[in-house]
Design an enzyme around this catalytic site. Structure first.
Site, short mmCIF file in Angstrom:
data_model
loop_
_atom_site.label_atom_id
_atom_site.label_comp_id
_atom_site.label_asym_id
_atom_site.label_seq_id
_atom_site.Cartn_x
_atom_site.Cartn_y
_atom_site.Cartn_z
N VAL A 1 28.86 67.46 86.94
CA VAL A 1 29.18 69.03 86.18
C VAL A 1 30.17 69.23 85.86
O VAL A 1 30.84 70.12 86.59
CB VAL A 1 28.32 70.23 85.39
N LYS B 1 24.75 67.43 80.88
CA LYS B 1 25.03 69.18 81.72
C LYS B 1 24.73 69.94 81.69
O LYS B 1 24.40 70.72 83.01
CB LYS B 1 26.70 68.80 81.87
N1 HSE Z 1 32.27 61.37 79.70
C1 HSE Z 1 32.69 62.44 80.66
C2 HSE Z 1 33.49 63.65 80.08
C3 HSE Z 1 32.73 62.69 82.08
O1 HSE Z 1 34.61 63.65 78.91
O2 HSE Z 1 33.36 64.67 80.14
C4 HSE Z 1 33.07 63.91 82.96
O3 HSE Z 1 31.52 63.95 83.01
#
Ligand code: HSE
Ligand code: NDP
Length: 430
Positions: free
Chosen positions: A136, A209
């Site tokens: 997260v 998240k």
């Molecule tokens: N793909 C995710 C983002 C990576 O762009 O936040 C970080 O968790």
């Protein structure tokens, strides 16, 4: 004097995060030994393709063809999973690591969002721990912040910008006039996006998240399917232009609140005033605003994605695992079956975008439907669409019910003068 004990790692996944993790461990070895009190050793590594160039020297380490075997090796203390995916190999590694009394460290939000509650149960009678700070908000120590720093509090609400890719795209479209596609390509090139970027832009990564933070804050078993999730794919360059003109910025916001024993968990674009802290969170930055009953509001801001910021959290977890024999699991896992609040019960202000035929009376037909549904208007912009026989009508409402807005939009979308499906963004006071 006692000799320093070894703490040996099996690292699986050598992509953006995996290679940066190895680079950081190699570069900071002396400091890391001092800080952890152990000799941290990369014992073995694994990925899909041994021949892929990775910008690190993999020949220094044992290559293990079968990642799962690493969880069974006597000479390994911790498994570092940097592959991704909620099930499959990542899940097998997590369960097998715990079963075999290995520490389990991961950056995988998909896995923790789906199985984090159960994994936390599994470790309750074990001497090992699971760590997922990197899952997260990249480099931001928000997991430790909730588990340790704020442990004395009842958490009342959490608001966050939790996806670096979406925040990067929205900032790039706003500040540099780039198209959605150009900005997404750049976010992918910079290593922010997931292997399947639809997880980012459809809001799924943010929701994963959010439920991890919900698990930590409220001790609940999260259900991703009950979270209202809306991504950023419907936001157009015109929305960016008109919201700016109205004094707002668009952000993809995550909200987690416990309201009268019901969960208000949602992810959707919001308008926030251009002067707000939230509006100033640009690029791949993430921000989390947490309100505890005693702490009051705490704000975390920092890099939310990318190789180095994420490696920072993974290696911090490795050091914490090496330091700890067994710290208590600070999450108070509850069995309560909370209901989720339906988005239709939201009350607030709304930004509405209509694309209509450029004919007389079109604005009146829209406002009269809004009026029928008790929706009063704050501002209206009526603007021609260059070279087309169409217009944009942008409306900012006063406070009203989501249900009224949805019913009104359904009716408006049936008008013969409406060209595209109408679009709304919620205004949040943050
Ligand atoms: N793909 C995710 C983002 C990576 O762009 O936040 C970080 O968790
Ligand atoms: P990448 O796609 O760059 O790397 C994934 C790695 O996993 C590759 O090395 C790949 O092997 C390996 N892999 C995939 N499937 C298997 C398999 N079946 N067996 C063995 N190895 C496998 O991903 P990232 O490094 O970007 O992300 C890794 C994790 O970190 C994900 O959970 C992601 O959500 C998370 N994360 C990513 C962030 C970022 O900014 N990128 C930020 C925070 C978290 P090979 O190289 O041989 O193909």
């Amino acid at each position: 004097m006692d000799s320093i004990k070894d703490f040996s790692l099996g690292i699986i996944g050598l992509g953006t995060v995996g290679t940066a993790t190895i680079k950081l461990l190699e570069e900071q070895l002396v400091n890391i030994t001092k800080k952890s009190g152990k000799n941290i050793i990369i014992k073995a590594i694994s990925a899909r393709d041994i021949s892929k160039p990775r910008g690190i020297n993999i020949n220094k380490y044992d290559w293990e063809e079968s990642p799962i075997k690493l969880t069974e090796r006597e000479d390994i203390d911790a498994i570092v999973e940097l592959i991704g995916g909620s099930d499959g190999l990542a899940k097998e590694l997590a369960y097998s690591a715990i079963e075999n009394n290995k520490y389990f460290i991961t950056a995988n939000k998909a896995l923790i969002a789906k199985h984090g509650y159960d994994l936390n149960f599994r470790i309750s009678n074990k001497t090992v721990q699971i760590y997922y700070e990197a899952a997260v908000a990249g480099a931001i120590p928000v997991i430790n912040g909730i588990k340790d720093g704020l442990v004395a509090n009842n958490i009342l609400e959490i608001y966050g910008i939790l996806n670096g890719t979406c925040n990067y795209i929205l900032s790039d479209m706003t500040n540099n006039g780039k198209t959605f596609e150009e900005s997404l390509a750049k976010a992918q090139e910079l290593g922010f996006a997931e292997a399947d970027p639809s997880f980012d832009i459809e809001g799924i990564d943010s929701a994963q998240k959010l439920v991890i933070l919900g698990l930590l804050a409220f001790g609940i078993e999260p259900d991703l399917n009950k979270v209202y999730v809306e991504g950023i794919t419907s936001i157009s360059a015109e929305d960016i232009k008109y919201t700016n003109r109205l004094g707002y910025k668009i952000k993809l916001l995550c909200i987690a609140k416990l309201v009268e024993n019901k969960l208000d968990f949602r992810v959707h674009p919001v308008l926030c005033t251009s002067e707000s802290i939230t509006a100033g969170i640009g690029g791949a930055l993430n921000a989390i605003f947490i309100k505890g009953d005693y702490s009051k509001e705490i704000t975390f801001i920092g890099e939310g994605a990318g190789a180095e910021p994420t490696a920072s959290s993974v290696v911090s977890d490795i050091i914490n695992a090496a330091r700890s024999s067994k710290s208590v699991n600070n999450i108070n896992l509850l069995n309560s079956n909370y209901e989720y609040i339906n988005i239709m019960s939201r009350k607030g202000k709304y930004y509405l975008r209509f694309i209509v035929k450029d004919v007389s009376g079109v604005l009146a037909s829209i406002t009269s439907i809004l009026n029928e549904h008790s929706i009063s208007l704050d501002s209206v912009i009526q603007d021609g669409n260059k070279g087309e026989d169409t217009q944009f009508i942008i409306i900012l409402t006063h406070l009203c019910d989501e249900l009224d807005i949805i019913n009104a939009i359904k009716k408006i979308d049936n008008l013969e003068t409406i060209i595209n499906k109408s679009y709304l963004i919620r205004v949040e006071n943050i």
